[in-house]
Design a protein around this motif. Structure first.
Motif, short mmCIF file in Angstrom:
data_model
loop_
_atom_site.label_atom_id
_atom_site.label_comp_id
_atom_site.label_asym_id
_atom_site.label_seq_id
_atom_site.Cartn_x
_atom_site.Cartn_y
_atom_site.Cartn_z
N GLU A 32 64.26 84.31 79.70
CA GLU A 32 62.82 84.02 79.57
C GLU A 32 62.58 83.17 78.33
O GLU A 32 63.01 83.53 77.23
N ARG A 36 58.91 88.36 73.84
CA ARG A 36 58.33 89.52 74.51
C ARG A 36 56.86 89.68 74.16
O ARG A 36 56.03 89.92 75.06
N PHE A 121 65.00 87.14 75.72
CA PHE A 121 63.76 86.44 75.40
C PHE A 121 64.08 85.22 74.54
O PHE A 121 65.11 85.14 73.88
N ARG A 122 63.16 84.25 74.57
CA ARG A 122 63.33 82.98 73.85
C ARG A 122 64.65 82.31 74.22
O ARG A 122 65.34 81.74 73.38
#
Length: 407
Positions: A32, A36, A121-122
């Protein structure tokens, strides 16, 4: 890095697919691009079809939804100064649940992380490779490092602007769609609800919608210029427009409150065919987008990953590719029907450029017919609560794709 299924995109489609695969013992990694906190703070509407709520409950991620979500048994159509109710439950035996998409995302993230799931994430997808091989690859960057994720299958749930759909070779896909000549001006309001159930309103000035999020938070929309800027609208101007479009002849008026968010939502219809190339599968907004009038966006994504998770489970259990080979055909039947319904609702309730008095009276007549005919009201209700998945009606297909599955 190596996994069984690489999922590009950590919205509701990607996270739910990862959860469904986990229930079948299938490993996955979710990539993603956002953090978050950013993902969970992105407030999005959520009208959940009956089948979507059932799936979330059955697979263990629906507890908070059942406590905090609002079950609606009908919706209201407002036109010509009056309001008529469509009894969803009475006509279909099913209901809808209002529960924000961002709340579904929160529940799924917590569930995946609690189960030890890999959600990175990231992690921004850079590109996909070797999609026609038995080991496709996803290149992504996280921090200052570039990585390669090798997997058996890749699933693109990274939205309209993601890298997944662009990975199809030239000429391998067809795209259909249109942009609508209007948008929705949305506001989030702190204050008491104006109504217990959704109100869809046609007015000579344009469309309006009233949606209750919670006893304290309300979501309202009105049709606007798609290129308008939210900063052009003062609170007083917004409430004047809301009252003009929503207040009825019997004295009902929309409740005002403190406006805590303003934004303009673009409107488009879009479908990509096919939804698969090699070992890459598209799901959710990466493959199709509908205008929000029909409340189908997230529900279509859920339907996609429901089919895909069963196809992947069948493959890993028996080596069969029956469902995977027919993934596009299965999903696109539902996608096109949902696109039709969303287009129909949008056309019935919005003023188009160049509309005249004749067109407006035709819209009023159609709404009068829909609310006055049980057959027409049933058609709307069936589509709104969610059409059945036709492939599940085939007993052999059900037996083939559900045998031995926990969920």
């Amino acid at each position: 890095m190596r996994t069984m299924v690489g999922i590009v995109g950590g919205g509701p489609a990607g996270l739910l697919l990862s959860h469904l695969l986990h229930l079948q013992g299938i490993d996955s990694v979710v990539l993603e691009a956002r953090g978050r906190e950013e993902l969970e703070a992105e407030i999005r509407a959520g009208v959940l079809e009956h089948g979507t709520t059932e799936l979330l409950v059955e697979t263990g991620v629906g507890d908070r939804m059942r406590k905090e979500g609002a079950v609606h048994h009908g919706v209201n159509l407002q036109f010509d100064g009056r309001r008529e109710r469509i009894d969803l439950e009475g006509l279909t035996g099913k209901t809808i649940t209002l529960y924000g998409q961002h709340e579904v995302v929160k529940d799924l993230i917590r569930t995946r992380l609690d189960a030890g799931g890999e959600v990175l994430f990231r992690a921004k997808g850079l590109g996909l490779q070797d999609l026609e091989s038995e080991e496709p690859k996803v290149r992504f960057v996280k921090g200052d490092e570039e990585y390669e994720l090798r997997c058996d299958f890749v699933v693109g749930t990274d939205g309209f602007h993601g890298v997944s759909r662009e990975a199809f070779p030239e000429g391998a896909r067809a795209e259909y769609g249109r942009r609508y000549p209007f948008g929705w001006f949305g506001i989030l309001v702190e204050g008491p609800p104006s109504t217990e159930e959704l109100i869809y309103a046609l007015h000579e000035r344009g469309f309006a919608l009233v949606s209750t999020r919670s006893p304290e938070i309300q979501r309202l929309y009105f049709q606007c210029d798609p290129d308008d800027d939210a900063s052009n609208w003062s609170d007083d101007r917004i409430w004047t427009e809301m009252h003009a479009r929503l207040d009825t002849d019997d004295g009902w008026t929309v409740n005002e409150g403190k406006i805590i968010q303003k934004n303009v939502v673009q409107m488009r219809s879009f479908v990509c065919e096919p939804m698969r190339h090699g070992r890459l599968f598209l799901a959710g907004d990466a493959a199709h987008i509908v205008p929000p009038t029909g409340a189908k966006g997230m529900n279509l994504a859920v339907a996609d990953v429901r089919v895909l998770s069963r196809g992947l489970a069948e493959f890993y259990r028996s080596g069969s590719t029956g469902v995977l080979d027919n993934y596009s055909e299965i999903c696109l039947k539902r996608v096109w029907k949902a696109s039709r319904f969303s287009w129909w609702m949008t056309s019935m309730l919005h003023r188009f450029d160049g509309d005249n008095a004749f067109q407006y009276r035709m819209q009023v007549a159609e709404l009068d017919y829909v609310t006055g005919s049980r057959a027409a009201a049933t058609s709307l209700a069936e589509n709104y609560v969610g059409l059945p998945m036709e492939w599940r009606e085939d007993p052999e297909a059900i037996a083939r794709t559900t045998e031995g599955m926990d969920a």
